[in-house]
Design a protein around this motif. Structure first.
Motif, mmCIF file in Angstrom:
data_model
loop_
_atom_site.group_PDB
_atom_site.id
_atom_site.type_symbol
_atom_site.label_atom_id
_atom_site.label_comp_id
_atom_site.label_asym_id
_atom_site.label_seq_id
_atom_site.Cartn_x
_atom_site.Cartn_y
_atom_site.Cartn_z
ATOM 1 N N LEU A 167 0.843 -1.212 0.000
ATOM 2 C CA LEU A 167 0.000 0.000 0.000
ATOM 3 C C LEU A 167 0.869 1.250 0.000
ATOM 4 N N HIS A 168 0.493 2.216 -0.811
ATOM 5 C CA HIS A 168 1.179 3.510 -0.896
ATOM 6 C C HIS A 168 0.163 4.626 -0.659
ATOM 7 N N ALA A 169 0.460 5.486 0.296
ATOM 8 C CA ALA A 169 -0.399 6.634 0.590
ATOM 9 C C ALA A 169 0.451 7.903 0.610
ATOM 10 N N VAL A 170 -0.201 9.027 0.383
ATOM 11 C CA VAL A 170 0.482 10.322 0.367
ATOM 12 C C VAL A 170 -0.148 11.234 1.413
ATOM 13 N N LYS A 171 0.677 11.858 2.199
ATOM 14 C CA LYS A 171 0.210 12.802 3.213
ATOM 15 C C LYS A 171 -0.115 14.129 2.527
ATOM 16 N N GLN A 172 -1.366 14.518 2.590
ATOM 17 C CA GLN A 172 -1.807 15.734 1.917
ATOM 18 C C GLN A 172 -1.268 16.985 2.604
ATOM 19 N N ASP A 173 -0.966 17.968 1.802
ATOM 20 C CA ASP A 173 -0.474 19.249 2.331
ATOM 21 C C ASP A 173 -1.679 20.103 2.714
ATOM 22 N N SER A 174 -1.942 20.211 3.997
ATOM 23 C CA SER A 174 -3.131 20.920 4.492
ATOM 24 C C SER A 174 -3.093 22.409 4.116
ATOM 25 N N LYS A 175 -1.906 22.976 4.007
ATOM 26 C CA LYS A 175 -1.792 24.401 3.670
ATOM 27 C C LYS A 175 -2.289 24.662 2.252
ATOM 28 N N LYS A 176 -1.967 23.750 1.339
ATOM 29 C CA LYS A 176 -2.384 23.928 -0.060
ATOM 30 C C LYS A 176 -3.877 23.714 -0.228
ATOM 31 N N GLN A 177 -4.473 22.941 0.705
ATOM 32 C CA GLN A 177 -5.891 22.647 0.591
ATOM 33 C C GLN A 177 -6.777 23.775 1.085
ATOM 34 N N LYS A 178 -6.191 24.695 1.825
ATOM 35 C CA LYS A 178 -6.973 25.804 2.367
ATOM 36 C C LYS A 178 -7.212 26.880 1.321
#
Length: 257
Positions: free
Chosen positions: A246-257
């Motif tokens: 399994l491969h997951a990516v930690k989302q950049d919360s700053k870019k999502q705002k």
């Protein structure tokens, strides 16, 4: 199972002691860890290709001997360092952590005289995450989550250590009736150390995905794998009910705002 009362960490002391009994055999490619060695090229390739898919490394560098140069990787539960060394040989900067001094001593002895940026630390992930939050390009737990009393706690600590847009890689058996049967057979054929795996501790990929989603990590790939013992070969397989990567990516919360 419950957390160890001895140290309050997410470690199954009995299981660790059992695995330590075979520590001297870890680097025999046809010994007790024959399956682990057979898996190594596949899991290294999965990590490399996962990092290419996120843009962490360039696709044109895929076949270079230093393809992981400059990439910081944390190998959680590294044991005697089979995967850690494999990543180090591709020039990654790898930190391998494990609670077993005996296994780490084997890992350190094996790396002597080799030129690679690999460091081994006897440390729990709970300790390591305190001073290493958002640090690594990738955090890996390969054949680890099925050995701990609280897989969710382990995965959440891993998430703390990976930087935004960084990757989390997990390889582990699935918890299905098929994996229950294959685990028994593997132990009987001595392709797995007897009593080293408790099927009730296995974690499904959907459970892992749900845990990661809680911490804003997006699963981007789940691939089934299979081991052909009489050919000593690990390969990807359409069915993930036995074992999966399994491969997951930690989302950049700053870019999502």
């Amino acid at each position: 199972m419950q957390k160890s009362e001895k140290n309050g960490t997410n470690v199954d002391e009995k299981n660790m002691k059992l695995i330590e009994e075979t520590s001297k055999e870890w680097w025999d490619p046809y010994g007790i860890q024959i399956g682990l060695h057979a898996m190594n090229p596949l899991r290294i390739g999965f990590i490399r290709d996962g990092l290419i898919s996120t843009g962490m490394i360039k696709a044109e560098d895929r076949n270079k001997t230093d393809v992981l140069k400059g990439i910081k990787i944390l190998d959680v539960g590294c044991g005697a360092g089979v995967l850690t060394e494999g990543l180090g040989k591709l020039k990654a900067h790898v930190i391998g952590i494990d609670p077993s001094e005996e296994l780490l001593n084997v890992a350190k002895d094996h790396i002597k005289g080799q030129s690679m940026n690999v460091k081994y630390i006897m440390e729990y992930i709970e300790e390591h995450s305190i001073n290493n939050s958002d640090k690594y390009d990738a955090v890996v737990a390969s054949e680890v989550v099925e050995h701990v009393p609280d897989p969710k706690a382990l995965i959440l600590e891993m998430v703390k250590c990976v930087k935004p847009n960084g990757s989390i890689f997990i390889t582990t058996p699935n918890r299905t009736y098929i994996s229950w049967i294959t685990t028994i057979i593997a132990e009987q054929l001595k392709f797995l150390q007897k009593d080293s795996h408790d099927w009730n501790q296995f974690v499904t990929h959907s459970e892992v995905e749900d845990i990661l989603k809680e911490k804003n990590c997006k699963t981007v790939s789940v691939r089934g794998t299979i081991y052909y013992p009489f050919f000593n070969k690990f390969t990807f397989f359409p069915y993930n009910g036995m074992h999966y990567f399994l491969h997951a990516v930690k989302q950049d919360s700053k870019k999502q705002k």
